[in-house]
Write an enzyme that holds these catalytic residues in place. Structure first.
Site, PDB file in Angstrom:
ATOM      1  N   ASP A   9       1.052  -1.122  -0.415  1.00  0.00           N
ATOM      2  CA  ASP A   9      -0.001  -0.463  -0.628  1.00  0.00           C
ATOM      3  C   ASP A   9       0.557   0.968   0.082  1.00  0.00           C
ATOM      4  O   ASP A   9       0.167   1.849   0.537  1.00  0.00           O
ATOM      5  CB  ASP A   9      -1.128   0.021   1.230  1.00  0.00           C
ATOM      6  CG  ASP A   9      -2.690  -1.293   1.176  1.00  0.00           C
ATOM      7  OD1 ASP A   9      -1.876  -2.305   0.012  1.00  0.00           O
ATOM      8  OD2 ASP A   9      -2.453  -1.576   2.152  1.00  0.00           O
ATOM      9  N   LYS A  93      -6.114  -5.160  -2.600  1.00  0.00           N
ATOM     10  CA  LYS A  93      -6.563  -5.090  -2.127  1.00  0.00           C
ATOM     11  C   LYS A  93      -8.059  -4.854  -0.904  1.00  0.00           C
ATOM     12  O   LYS A  93      -8.079  -2.959  -1.647  1.00  0.00           O
ATOM     13  CB  LYS A  93      -5.410  -6.127  -0.448  1.00  0.00           C
ATOM     14  CG  LYS A  93      -4.776  -4.658  -0.594  1.00  0.00           C
ATOM     15  CD  LYS A  93      -3.835  -4.745   0.101  1.00  0.00           C
ATOM     16  CE  LYS A  93      -4.670  -4.680   1.657  1.00  0.00           C
ATOM     17  NZ  LYS A  93      -4.886  -3.102   2.340  1.00  0.00           N
ATOM     18  N   CYS A 132      -1.786  -2.169   7.914  1.00  0.00           N
ATOM     19  CA  CYS A 132      -1.944  -4.249   6.805  1.00  0.00           C
ATOM     20  C   CYS A 132      -0.827  -4.422   6.671  1.00  0.00           C
ATOM     21  O   CYS A 132      -0.659  -5.376   5.825  1.00  0.00           O
ATOM     22  CB  CYS A 132      -2.105  -2.984   5.428  1.00  0.00           C
ATOM     23  SG  CYS A 132      -3.317  -2.714   5.321  1.00  0.00           S
TER      24      CYS A 132
HETATM   25  C1  VGL Z   1      -4.591   0.978   5.658  1.00  0.00           C
HETATM   26  C2  VGL Z   1      -5.926   2.284   7.283  1.00  0.00           C
HETATM   27  C3  VGL Z   1      -7.018   1.409   6.467  1.00  0.00           C
HETATM   28  C4  VGL Z   1      -3.139   0.322   5.944  1.00  0.00           C
HETATM   29  C5  VGL Z   1      -5.673   0.455   4.941  1.00  0.00           C
HETATM   30  O1  VGL Z   1      -3.072   0.081   3.897  1.00  0.00           O
HETATM   31  O2  VGL Z   1      -2.499   0.013   6.792  1.00  0.00           O
HETATM   32  N1  VGL Z   1      -4.301   1.441   6.835  1.00  0.00           N
HETATM   33  N2  VGL Z   1      -6.595   1.145   5.198  1.00  0.00           N
END
Ligand code: VGL
Ligand code: ZN
Length: 179
Positions: A9, A93, A132
Site C-alpha cells: 500500500d 485488496k 496492513c
Molecule cells: C490501511 C488503514 C485503512 C493500511 C488501509 O494500508 O495500513 N490502514 N486502510
C-alpha cells in the site's frame, strides 16, 4: 525455493497530502526503490488498498477511517516514486465493502500467486506498520512463509502512540525476523 518482496500500500492517500496520510509515509520511498532495484528478489509484488466508494471502513459507513484509496482515484495510485517497472504483479485488496481488508492475503489470491512461483520467503515493507503491513505479515506467517520485516521500509499510523512498536513486537512473537 524463491524469495519475494511485498510492498504494501505505498499509495498517494497514505503519504503526506493524502486522505489518510501516514506520518513520514514518504520517507520510505528511497528504501523501497532500493529494495525493488536490489536484484535480491525472485519476485516482487506491490499491493494497493483498493476500496469501493461505499467501503465499510469509512466513517460515513460507521468505520474509523476517512474515505481513502477509492478504486480508480488519484489517491489510490501507487506513489510516483515507486519504480513500477521493477514490480512483477500488482495485487488489489480491500475490495469487499464488508471487510477491513487489511491483509493482502484476504480475498486476493496472493497466496496462490506466491506458491505458483515457488516462493517460501517474504520481505515485507510499506504502509502502514500497525495495519496492513502487520496483518499481511501475520497472514503470511500463518500460511507458512518465512517473513522478514524491513524496518527501514515501513512507517505506521500510530493512532495510539506505540502502536507500531506493538505491531513489530507481535510480529516478532509470531516468528517474523524484524530488522
Ligand atoms: C490501511 C488503514 C485503512 C493500511 C488501509 O494500508 O495500513 N490502514 N486502510
Ligand atoms: Zn483502507
Amino acid at each position: 525455493m524463491a524469495r519475494a518482496l511485498i510492498v504494501v500500500d505505498f499509495q498517494n492517500d497514505f503519504t503526506p497530502g493524502g486522505a489518510l496520510a501516514v506520518p513520514g509515509g514518504d520517507e520510505i520511498a528511497a528504501r523501497i526503490a532500493e529494495l525493488l532495484e536490489s536484484g535480491g528478489f525472485d519476485f516482487t509484488v506491490a499491493t494497493r488498498d483498493w476500496h469501493p466508494p461505499d467501503h465499510g471502513s469509512f466513517r460515513e459507513r460507521g468505520g474509523q477511517w476517512p474515505v481513502h484509496c477509492v478504486a480508480g482515484t488519484a489517491g489510490a495510485e501507487l506513489h510516483a516514486s515507486l519504480p513500477v517497472d521493477r514490480v512483477d504483479v500488482i495485487v488489489d485488496k480491500g475490495q469487499d465493502p464488508a471487510a477491513d481488508g487489511y491483509s493482502a492475503f484476504e480475498g486476493t489470491g496472493l497466496e496462490r500467486i506466491l506458491r505458483e512461483r515457488g516462493v517460501d520467503e517474504l520481505t515485507v515493507c510499506g504502509l502502514a506498520t500497525d495495519y496492513c503491513v502487520k496483518n499481511t505479515a501475520l497472514d503470511a506467517l500463518r500460511a507458512g512463509f518465512r517473513v522478514r520485516i524491513d524496518t527501514r521500509g515501513v512507517r505506521g499510523v500510530d493512532l495510539h502512540p506505540g502502536d507500531s512498536d506493538t505491531a513489530l513486537d507481535a510480529l516478532r512473537a509470531a516468528g517474523a525476523v524484524v530488522d
